[in-house]
Scaffold this motif. Structure first.
Motif, short mmCIF file in Angstrom:
data_model
loop_
_atom_site.label_atom_id
_atom_site.label_comp_id
_atom_site.label_asym_id
_atom_site.label_seq_id
_atom_site.Cartn_x
_atom_site.Cartn_y
_atom_site.Cartn_z
N GLY A 161 85.68 7.37 -39.88
CA GLY A 161 85.72 5.61 -39.19
C GLY A 161 84.39 4.89 -39.89
N ALA A 162 84.86 3.76 -39.98
CA ALA A 162 83.45 2.57 -40.81
C ALA A 162 82.07 3.20 -39.75
N GLY A 163 81.67 4.04 -40.71
CA GLY A 163 80.37 4.06 -39.87
C GLY A 163 80.12 4.58 -38.28
N THR A 164 78.49 4.94 -38.26
CA THR A 164 78.68 6.14 -37.18
C THR A 164 78.82 5.38 -35.78
N ASP A 165 78.29 3.58 -35.86
CA ASP A 165 78.77 3.68 -35.05
C ASP A 165 80.05 3.10 -33.96
N PHE A 166 80.40 2.98 -35.16
CA PHE A 166 82.10 2.63 -34.62
C PHE A 166 82.62 4.25 -34.13
N LEU A 167 81.75 5.44 -34.28
CA LEU A 167 82.92 6.79 -34.18
C LEU A 167 81.46 6.96 -33.02
N TYR A 168 80.75 6.10 -32.18
CA TYR A 168 80.23 6.18 -31.37
C TYR A 168 81.11 5.53 -29.86
N ASN A 169 81.38 4.67 -30.51
CA ASN A 169 82.15 3.61 -29.32
C ASN A 169 83.51 4.17 -28.81
N LEU A 170 83.98 4.90 -30.15
CA LEU A 170 85.23 5.67 -29.96
C LEU A 170 85.21 6.75 -29.14
N LEU A 171 83.79 7.43 -28.82
CA LEU A 171 83.62 9.09 -28.14
C LEU A 171 83.86 8.09 -26.91
N ILE A 172 82.62 6.79 -26.72
CA ILE A 172 82.68 6.38 -25.41
C ILE A 172 83.84 6.80 -24.96
N GLN A 173 84.78 6.39 -25.90
CA GLN A 173 86.36 5.56 -25.00
C GLN A 173 87.08 6.84 -25.16
N ARG A 298 79.82 2.48 -45.90
CA ARG A 298 80.25 2.47 -44.46
C ARG A 298 81.61 3.68 -44.55
N ILE A 299 81.79 4.88 -45.08
CA ILE A 299 82.10 6.05 -44.36
C ILE A 299 81.59 7.44 -43.86
N SER A 300 81.94 7.42 -42.02
CA SER A 300 81.34 8.52 -41.33
C SER A 300 83.33 9.01 -40.96
N TYR A 301 82.07 10.19 -40.67
CA TYR A 301 83.39 10.89 -39.74
C TYR A 301 82.75 12.57 -38.88
N MET A 302 83.70 12.21 -38.47
CA MET A 302 83.63 13.24 -36.95
C MET A 302 84.29 14.78 -37.10
N VAL A 303 83.79 15.87 -36.67
CA VAL A 303 85.05 16.97 -35.90
C VAL A 303 84.80 17.36 -34.34
N LEU A 304 85.81 17.36 -34.13
CA LEU A 304 86.50 16.94 -33.38
C LEU A 304 87.16 17.90 -32.25
N PRO A 305 86.70 18.73 -31.41
CA PRO A 305 87.06 19.80 -30.77
C PRO A 305 88.59 19.32 -30.71
N THR A 306 89.94 20.90 -31.05
CA THR A 306 90.95 20.96 -30.80
C THR A 306 91.93 19.72 -29.25
N ALA A 307 91.19 20.36 -28.22
CA ALA A 307 90.98 19.72 -27.26
C ALA A 307 91.37 17.57 -27.23
N LEU A 308 89.82 17.42 -27.77
CA LEU A 308 90.34 15.80 -27.80
C LEU A 308 90.63 15.06 -28.82
N MET A 309 90.66 15.99 -29.84
CA MET A 309 91.53 15.16 -30.70
C MET A 309 93.19 15.39 -30.60
N GLU A 310 93.71 15.56 -29.39
CA GLU A 310 95.23 16.17 -28.35
C GLU A 310 94.74 14.94 -28.40
#
Length: 445
Positions: A161-173, A298-310
């Motif tokens: 994702g483009a920066g951690t701000d975007f990933l934080y918002n994605l995690l909220i959803q 602005r390149i960030s990333y997260m490693v999601l648990p398999t269930a969350l990636m699904e």
């Protein structure tokens, strides 16, 4: 005498090939700590290459701390803390259900890789991207995490994702707005602001000398922490407290967001293993290249648990990847060709020297006896405790350019008498002026 088969290829000069072979033998212990390397001339004659080739390879190893030079004696291997061999790549996971600082930045290398990407990919750069990011970058990140952090990560579980701000918002959803999110207190205020703006109830999580207190998490279901290097205190959460927090996540059927934003810049110890390795189904690992390369990348990333990636693919798979393919392919090559590791090693050396200079100035200042430096291994910043009876607000009113530790608490504190000194981009004149202002402010107190 060392015997190598040097290979020269596109973008791989002979000295680079020799450097990589020597580095691998040092990392794996085939060349022992303290062992003397052959002279540049002797090795050049043995390998039938120029002395300049050997000299360039030795200079790379010297700049990254793998070897040391003794004048008129030669080159010797430094002690190197070897990592366990990288685990073999995992087989791809089953397909998810359908629907879903700029100092020292290596501009020449980065621009060369960009030219290669344009030539090699051409019109492919204009095509739609996988929503998780291009496979080349996700694979390169997985290999980097294996070698640097000892993590076994399936590239299919990595989301770019483009920066951690975007990933934080994605995690909220992804995790929902109805649960309570706990955030370290003190901590980086922007995280609390993003969660609050996203409609999430945010709970300040009090800390002690071991990190976040599990007994203070109340009804939270999500915990956002930086256990390998807390900002701003520099605290490293020890194994016993990590186990307590992991047990909390299991009991609550919740998640820990492990923000590993600054793990590359540790100077006196290799970073402690990531919590994600202990429970990859309850820990979301998050990191960014903005800190280690440049803020504009602005390149960030997260490693999601398999269930969350699904779940992401099923419910949020309509999102497009927010990082252009051009940047992703360039970073993938930067990682896979070893340039990132070389850059980090150079920057560690630079920042170590910079920190030493800043600390020396503080210790030589007229009020040195009233200043105490805390958490010297806290990445690119440290805490500076001031012996004074003045409230913290006096520092701000005097124009001292360092934030106070108290300002990082959800319930702001004005009596900690501690400044947070970030020295990565700190200019000498700024530090001199700050020390002079501190002296004038506290001379009568």
């Amino acid at each position: 005498m060392l015997t190598y088969q040097l290979k020269k290829g596109p973008g791989m000069p002979l000295y680079e090939s020799l450097y990589r072979l020597l580095r691998e033998d040092i990392r794996t212990g085939r060349i022992s700590p303290g062992e003397k390397l052959p002279s540049k001339r002797a090795l050049a004659e043995h390998l039938e290459v120029s002395v300049i080739t050997v000299e360039a390879a030795y200079e790379e190893l010297l700049s990254e701390g793998y070897i040391r030079s003794r004048e008129k004696v030669g080159y010797f291997v430094e002690e190197y803390r070897r990592l366990p061999p990288a685990p073999p790549p995992q087989a791809p996971a089953p397909a998810a259900p359908p629907a879903g600082k700029v100092e020292g930045f290596p501009f020449s290398v980065w621009s060369r890789l960009q030219r290669e990407v344009v030539l090699d990919y051409g019109e492919k750069l204009l095509l739609p991207l996988p929503n998780k990011g291009v496979s080349e970058l996700r694979t390169a990140i997985a290999e980097h995490l294996a070698s640097f952090r000892g993590m076994t990560v399936n590239p299919e579980n990595i989301l770019i994702g483009a920066g951690t701000d975007f990933l934080y918002n994605l995690l909220i959803q992804l995790l929902g707005r109805d649960g309570i999110y706990a955030v370290e207190d003190p901590g980086y205020g922007k995280i609390r602001s993003i969660y609050a703006a996203g409609g999430v109830t945010c709970l300040p999580a009090p800390m002690d000398e071991f990190g976040v207190r599990p007994d203070a998490l109340g009804d939270a279901r999500v915990l956002h922490i930086s256990p390998s290097h807390h900002y701003p205190t520099g605290l490293v959460t020890p194994p016993a407290r990590r186990r307590e927090l992991l047990h909390w996540a299991e009991r609550r059927q919740g998640y820990i967001i492990e923000d590993d934003y600054d793990s590359e810049f540790r100077f006196h110890a290799h970073p402690m293993s990531a919590m994600q390795t202990s429970n990859p189904e309850r820990v979301i690992y998050l990191n960014s290249f903005s800190k280690s390369l440049a803020p504009s990348i602005r390149i960030s990333y997260m490693v999601l648990p398999t269930a969350l990636m699904e779940k992401f693919q099923r419910e949020l798979g309509f999102y497009s990847c927010t990082v252009p393919s051009f940047e992703q392919y360039t970073l993938a090559r930067f990682l896979s060709q070893g340039h990132f590791e070389k850059h980090i090693n150079r920057m560690r050396k630079f920042y170590r020297s910079r920190r030493k200079k800043v600390v020396s100035k503080i210790k030589a200042s007229p009020m040195a006896e009233r200043l105490t430096i805390l958490e010297l291994d806290a990445g690119l910043h440290f805490l500076l405790q001031v012996d004074t009876s003045l409230p913290d607000s006096a520092f701000r009113e005097a124009g001292i350019p360092f934030p106070t530790l108290g300002s990082f608490y959800a319930d702001k504190k004005d009596d900690l008498h501690t400044l947070v000194v970030s020295y990565a981009g700190l200019k000498d004149e700024t530090l001199d002026e700050a020390l002079e202002k501190l002296y004038q402010l506290t001379i009568d107190n």
